[in-house]
Design an enzyme around this catalytic site. Structure first.
Site, PDB file in Angstrom:
ATOM      1  N   HIS A  80       6.288  -8.114   1.469  1.00 65.03           N
ATOM      2  CA  HIS A  80       5.538  -7.473   0.368  1.00 65.03           C
ATOM      3  C   HIS A  80       4.861  -6.189   0.884  1.00 65.03           C
ATOM      4  CE1 HIS A  80       2.462  -7.099  -2.761  1.00 65.03           C
ATOM      5  NE2 HIS A  80       2.907  -8.157  -3.398  1.00 65.03           N
ATOM      6  N   GLU A  91       8.977  -3.776  -2.265  1.00 67.21           N
ATOM      7  CA  GLU A  91       9.066  -5.058  -1.563  1.00 67.21           C
ATOM      8  C   GLU A  91      10.510  -5.564  -1.471  1.00 67.21           C
ATOM      9  OE1 GLU A  91       5.240  -5.849  -4.308  1.00 67.21           O
ATOM     10  OE2 GLU A  91       6.337  -7.634  -3.717  1.00 67.21           O
TER      11      GLU A  91
HETATM   12  O1  TA6 Z   1       4.394  -7.947  -5.914  1.00 66.98           O
HETATM   13  C1  TA6 Z   1       3.585  -7.582  -7.004  1.00 66.98           C
HETATM   14  C2  TA6 Z   1       2.630  -8.741  -7.304  1.00 66.98           C
HETATM   15  O2  TA6 Z   1       3.339  -9.910  -7.614  1.00 66.98           O
HETATM   16  C3  TA6 Z   1       1.688  -8.309  -8.427  1.00 66.98           C
HETATM   17  O3  TA6 Z   1       1.923  -9.044  -9.627  1.00 66.98           O
HETATM   18  C4  TA6 Z   1       0.299  -8.563  -7.847  1.00 66.98           C
HETATM   19  O4  TA6 Z   1      -0.137  -9.870  -8.147  1.00 66.98           O
HETATM   20  C5  TA6 Z   1       0.582  -8.366  -6.360  1.00 66.98           C
HETATM   21  O5  TA6 Z   1       1.821  -9.023  -6.154  1.00 66.98           O
HETATM   22  C6  TA6 Z   1      -0.502  -8.815  -5.420  1.00 66.98           C
HETATM   23  O6  TA6 Z   1      -0.584 -10.212  -5.408  1.00 66.98           O
HETATM   24  P1  TA6 Z   1      -1.771 -10.889  -4.534  1.00 66.98           P
HETATM   25  O7  TA6 Z   1      -1.610 -12.365  -4.688  1.00 66.98           O
HETATM   26  O8  TA6 Z   1      -1.594 -10.423  -3.107  1.00 66.98           O
HETATM   27  O9  TA6 Z   1      -3.051 -10.338  -5.113  1.00 66.98           O
END
Ligand code: TA6
Length: 303
Positions: A170, A274
């Protein structure tokens, strides 16, 4: 708990790679060679910093991020496993799985040439993980630091039955101003728009520009993507293998304000692109089988 820096001294590479204990209790590996510098936390096998020689930092890290054993780190490269986002049917489960908030161990640390360094971090299923997800597994995160950053997430099924999982690297990228950057490589690709009722849409034929909260899971794509950043006169290229989904995310104003571990004014300075297998590209692994997903991040001058 993290293995302590003191317990890892024998693995260090003098002048190149060393372990350090952070005030918050996390153990980090610091790499510095003529090619690049990097910081990797054993907590979540989390690449927190990567800076090739002569370049600005490639990864974004929030100034408000936690660095604590039971909290995710907000920036760098969170390792997402075994589910992506909220876990359907399990509102009590941690978002994005448990790999990013577990203590990984160091399996190996080596450099064949004093310039490129490879660290292999390992997470083995435990009663704590099986209480959340009832399968035996071994995860390995192979991290290669050099002029480029290479990450390989390997999943081995150690159970007697098949299991299905989602995963992502991510990655938070540092940009001069997200409103002036563009992302290429996803033209014409179908995606789930998480900001518009999970509607399935198709990307146009122009590079992606960020003009509002953006949260998209691009489907069935194996392409190399790139972030063009005129403000820093650089292109960040993300090549991948073993991944059928690419996620593009920027929280924009309201979501930035809603995250306690993210500064209200930080959203222009980052974009997540990601490398993932999520949703329809979740992976099913037979007993004893291994799956590998790789990302390679390289910076070149723009123009
Ligand atoms: O990858 C994008 C995502 O799924 C968004 O929807 C947002 O929730 C982000 O990840 C961050 O997630 P987190 O659980 O690290 O706050």
């Amino acid at each position: 708990m993290n293995p302590s820096a003191a317990s890892l001294r024998d693995l260090e590479l003098p002048g190149i790679a060393s372990f350090h204990q952070d005030p918050g209790g996390l153990t980090e590996l610091r790499v510095s060679t003529t090619a690049a510098s990097a910081r990797i936390f054993l907590h979540g096998a989390h690449v927190a910093e990567f800076q090739p020689a002569g370049q600005r930092p490639v990864l974004f890290m929030s100034a408000a991020s936690h660095f604590a054993p039971n909290k995710p780190i907000r920036g760098g490269v969170p390792v997402i496993f075994p589910w992506f986002g909220p876990r359907s049917g399990h509102p009590e489960s941690p978002a994005h799985g448990f790999a990013r908030t577990n203590a990984w161990e160091v399996e190996s640390l080596q450099s064949s040439d004093g310039t490129n360094v490879e660290a292999v971090l390992k997470l083995t299923s435990s009663p704590a993980t099986k209480a959340l997800w009832p399968h035996d597994f071994i995860l390995r995160h192979r991290i290669r630091i050099g002029a480029s950053l290479e990450m390989e997430l390997e999943v081995e099924n150690r159970s007697a039955e098949p299991f299905s999982f989602e995963e992502a690297l991510h990655t938070y990228f540092s940009v001069s101003d997200v409103r002036k950057t563009s992302v290429t490589g996803l033209e014409g690709t179908r995606y789930v728009d998480k900001t518009d009722g999970m509607k399935i849409k198709t990307e146009g034929d122009a590079p992606i520009r960020i003009t509002a909260e953006t949260d998209r899971v691009y489907l069935q794509t194996q392409t190399t993507t790139a972030i063009d950043d005129p403000g820093l006169a650089r292109r960040i290229e993300i090549a991948k293998a073993g991944s059928d989904a690419t996620v593009v995310w920027n929280p924009w104003v309201a979501k930035a304000k809603a995250m306690a571990d993210f500064g209200d004014e930080e959203w222009p300075a980052m974009i997540c692109v990601e490398t993932a297998n999520a949703g329809e590209s979740a992976v099913t692994l037979a007993p004893g089988a291994v799956h590998r997903m790789r990302a390679r991040i390289a910076v070149t001058p723009l123009g």
